[in-house]
Write a protein that holds these residues in place. Structure first.
Motif, short mmCIF file in Angstrom:
data_model
loop_
_atom_site.label_atom_id
_atom_site.label_comp_id
_atom_site.label_asym_id
_atom_site.label_seq_id
_atom_site.Cartn_x
_atom_site.Cartn_y
_atom_site.Cartn_z
N LEU A 77 55.33 37.05 37.52
CA LEU A 77 54.40 36.21 38.28
C LEU A 77 53.85 36.98 39.49
N PHE A 78 54.67 37.89 40.06
CA PHE A 78 54.19 38.74 41.16
C PHE A 78 52.93 39.48 40.73
N THR A 79 52.95 40.05 39.52
CA THR A 79 51.78 40.77 39.02
C THR A 79 50.67 39.81 38.61
N SER A 80 51.03 38.75 37.89
CA SER A 80 50.00 37.98 37.19
C SER A 80 49.40 36.83 37.99
N SER A 81 50.02 36.44 39.13
CA SER A 81 49.44 35.34 39.93
C SER A 81 48.04 35.73 40.41
N LEU A 82 47.81 37.01 40.61
CA LEU A 82 46.51 37.50 41.03
C LEU A 82 45.43 37.06 40.03
N TYR A 83 45.75 37.11 38.75
CA TYR A 83 44.72 36.86 37.73
C TYR A 83 44.38 35.38 37.62
N LEU A 84 45.37 34.52 37.91
CA LEU A 84 45.09 33.08 37.94
C LEU A 84 44.14 32.76 39.10
N ALA A 85 44.41 33.38 40.25
CA ALA A 85 43.54 33.17 41.42
C ALA A 85 42.13 33.69 41.13
N ALA A 86 42.05 34.85 40.48
CA ALA A 86 40.74 35.44 40.16
C ALA A 86 39.97 34.58 39.17
N LEU A 87 40.71 33.96 38.26
CA LEU A 87 40.09 33.08 37.26
C LEU A 87 39.37 31.92 37.95
N VAL A 88 40.05 31.25 38.87
CA VAL A 88 39.44 30.12 39.58
C VAL A 88 38.32 30.63 40.49
N ALA A 89 38.57 31.75 41.17
CA ALA A 89 37.60 32.29 42.13
C ALA A 89 36.29 32.69 41.47
N SER A 90 36.34 33.14 40.19
CA SER A 90 35.12 33.65 39.56
C SER A 90 34.05 32.57 39.45
N PHE A 91 34.45 31.29 39.31
CA PHE A 91 33.45 30.22 39.22
C PHE A 91 32.81 29.94 40.58
N PHE A 92 33.62 30.02 41.65
CA PHE A 92 33.06 29.91 43.00
C PHE A 92 32.16 31.12 43.28
N ALA A 93 32.58 32.29 42.80
CA ALA A 93 31.79 33.51 43.00
C ALA A 93 30.44 33.40 42.28
N SER A 94 30.43 32.76 41.12
CA SER A 94 29.18 32.57 40.37
C SER A 94 28.20 31.75 41.21
N LYS A 95 28.70 30.67 41.82
CA LYS A 95 27.85 29.84 42.69
C LYS A 95 27.37 30.65 43.89
N ALA A 96 28.29 31.42 44.48
CA ALA A 96 27.92 32.23 45.65
C ALA A 96 26.84 33.24 45.28
N CYS A 97 26.97 33.87 44.09
CA CYS A 97 25.97 34.84 43.62
C CYS A 97 24.60 34.20 43.50
N THR A 98 24.56 32.97 42.98
CA THR A 98 23.28 32.30 42.76
C THR A 98 22.68 31.81 44.08
N ILE A 99 23.50 31.18 44.91
CA ILE A 99 22.97 30.53 46.13
C ILE A 99 22.78 31.55 47.27
N LEU A 100 23.77 32.42 47.47
CA LEU A 100 23.73 33.34 48.61
C LEU A 100 23.19 34.72 48.23
N GLY A 101 23.42 35.12 46.97
CA GLY A 101 23.02 36.45 46.51
C GLY A 101 24.22 37.31 46.17
N ARG A 102 23.93 38.46 45.54
CA ARG A 102 25.01 39.36 45.09
C ARG A 102 25.70 40.04 46.29
N ARG A 103 24.89 40.42 47.27
CA ARG A 103 25.42 41.20 48.40
C ARG A 103 26.42 40.42 49.25
N PRO A 104 26.12 39.18 49.68
CA PRO A 104 27.13 38.43 50.45
C PRO A 104 28.40 38.15 49.65
N THR A 105 28.26 38.00 48.32
CA THR A 105 29.44 37.76 47.47
C THR A 105 30.35 38.98 47.48
#
Length: 499
Positions: A77-105
């Motif tokens: 879990l020490f290694t893999s908890s990162l990937y669960l967080a990244a999984l959820v974060a990628s959908f927020f990042a998608s919104k950030a990319c669209t609304i704010l742009g690639r650079r602020p993301t």
């Protein structure tokens, strides 16, 4: 026909655009460093004594089971908890990319990563360690969403493959640097592991400053109604003033994109499925080659083969060097021989390597004891031939193809599905690999080789060639021409992105 379009788009490679490519690619170095560091840290005695004393007890027992000594769910879990967080974060990042742009993301990605490095390096309790990993994961989710899209959108069409692969090249450099760092810090007692985790902040700081220097991508600016800025950015990154043809194509794609108010809903429509299916399966298959299993746990794997701790880290450094060197092959070849040929050649090489490793371990590595030196060296060579073929194919192309095949209106949402699929299956492999190694033993390599065979069939029958096709013309030039995927467009009004 595919290459004619690139002749219309004049461009020069300027010092500024080179700086944009390299600074953004540090997002890959951040990700790679983390992949490389966690396997080494989780094998360090000081780290295990502090956080996982039971694993350390098992490790030092004389008659330990070679395949099971690191089988611990919390350690995984020490290694893999990162990937669960990244999984959820990628959908927020998608919104950030669209609304704010690639650079602020990209800026946000580096900030989260710096916070993760600081907390991990200072950790006194297990929960601090896990929260540090989650912050790392959010950084990875944001970086892996924004950086490949950024590179694909600012690259000239004739160099798009090579530029996007800079992301994967920097992932491999990150893994290699992490292996070197682990090799050095494993001799620093009792806080070597703190140095390893804390140094993850270095590439993130470079990315942070880089995000203040790089330009926003023209499609992102135009999509958000900033046409004048978009054209200025295009002139800046192309190094020429005559960008009208390319700019008109971007504007037409953005107008098409503006009509789509709910990209995820649009993504679920039948005509959007071909690039979505390809993107998700490329990411699943990328993990089921077994590469992260070998990269995460290369130090552990080599200790299982009977190498002592320092020698096993050194073997990991060797595989890291092979990984970096072979990615250059991809940068050179991807826009010349195309995507499909690289993937198919690698399937053959990886299949043979995994089978051979499986057979050697099956017949020669028992639960206790170790391989003789000659066979252990043969396994290291086989791991290198496996890593080599992955590094010029499924590694970089798993990120390149999804970033170039979606139309603009579903690009950030579609790529978020690709990133999250990668994280789900990276999580599953990271969480399960040590237990699978314990229970399947050498058969784990046969498990991965069976998947590699399936991947080869997938490329032959379902993956179209995208070399040299402008990204806003993919639907017309690629999907509607493919014998399988063209059926998904039947009955729909023909859609063209040409201005």
């Amino acid at each position: 026909m595919a290459n004619q379009e690139s002749d219309f788009f004049k461009s020069k490679i300027t010092l500024y655009v080179l700086a944009c490519w390299i600074l953004a690619a540090f997002g890959g170095l951040m990700f790679g460093y983390d992949i490389g560091i966690s396997g080494g840290v989780s094998g360090m005695d000081d780290f295990l004594i502090k956080f996982f004393p039971k694993v350390h007890e098992r490790k030092i027992h004389a008659s330990e089971n070679n395949y099971c000594k690191y089988d611990d769910q919390m350690l995984q879990l020490f290694t893999s908890s990162l990937y669960l967080a990244a999984l959820v974060a990628s959908f927020f990042a998608s919104k950030a990319c669209t609304i704010l742009g690639r650079r602020p993301t990209i800026l946000m990605a580096s900030t989260f990563f710096i916070a993760g490095a600081s907390l991990s390096a200072a950790a006194q309790m297990k929960w601090m360690l896990i929260i540090g990993r989650i912050l790392f994961g959010i950084g990875v989710g944001f970086g892996n969403e924004a950086v490949p899209l950024f590179l694909t959108e600012i690259a000239p069409v004739q160099h798009r493959g090579a530029v996007n692969i800079l992301f994967q090249l920097f992932v491999t450099i990150g893994i290699f640097i992490a292996n070197l760092v682990n090799y050095g810090t494993s001799m620093v007692h009792p806080y070597g592991w703190r140095l390893s985790l804390g140094l993850a902040a270095v590439p993130a700081v470079v990315l942070l400053f880089g995000s203040l220097i790089i330009t926003e991508t023209p499609p992102s600016l135009v999509e958000r109604g900033k046409e004048a800025e978009g054209k200025a950015a295009l002139i800046k990154i192309r190094g020429v003033n005559d960008v009208d043809t390319e700019f008109q194509q971007i504007v037409a794609a953005c107008e098409q994109a503006r009509q789509v108010k709910q990209p995820i809903k649009k993504l679920m429509k039948r005509s959007s499925r071909p690039p979505l299916i390809i993107a998700i399966f490329l990411q699943i298959f990328q993990q089921f080659t077994g590469i992260n299993a070998i990269m995460f746990y290369a130090p552990v794997l080599f200790q299982t083969l009977g190498f002592k701790a320092d020698a096993s880290l050194l073997s990991s450094v060797i595989t890291g060097l092979v990984n970096v060197g072979s990615t250059f092959v991809s940068i050179y070849a991807v826009d010349k021989v195309g995507r499909r040929l690289l993937l198919l050649q690698a399937c053959v090489q990886m299949f043979i390597s995994q089978l051979a490793i499986g057979f050697i371990l099956h017949f020669h590595l028992k639960e206790t004891g170790s391989l003789d030196r000659t066979l252990a060296a043969v396994v290291v060579v086989l791991v290198c031939t496996f890593v080599m073929s992955f590094a010029w194919s499924w590694g970089p192309l798993g990120w390149l193809i999804p970033s170039e095949t979606f139309p603009l209106e579903t690009r950030t949402a579609g790529f978020a599905f690709a990133v999250s699929s990668n994280m789900v299956f990276t999580f599953l492999i990271a969480q399960a690999f040590l237990s699978m190694l314990c229970h399947l033993q050498s058969y784990i390599f046969f498990f991965f080789s069976a998947w590699i065979f399936v991947m080869g069939l997938f490329v032959v029958f379902l993956l179209p060639e995208t070399k040299g096709v402008p990204i806003d013309l993919m639907t017309e030039r690629v999907w509607k021409q493919h014998p399988v995927w063209k059926n998904f467009f039947e009955g729909e009004a023909n859609r063209s992105y040409e201005p």
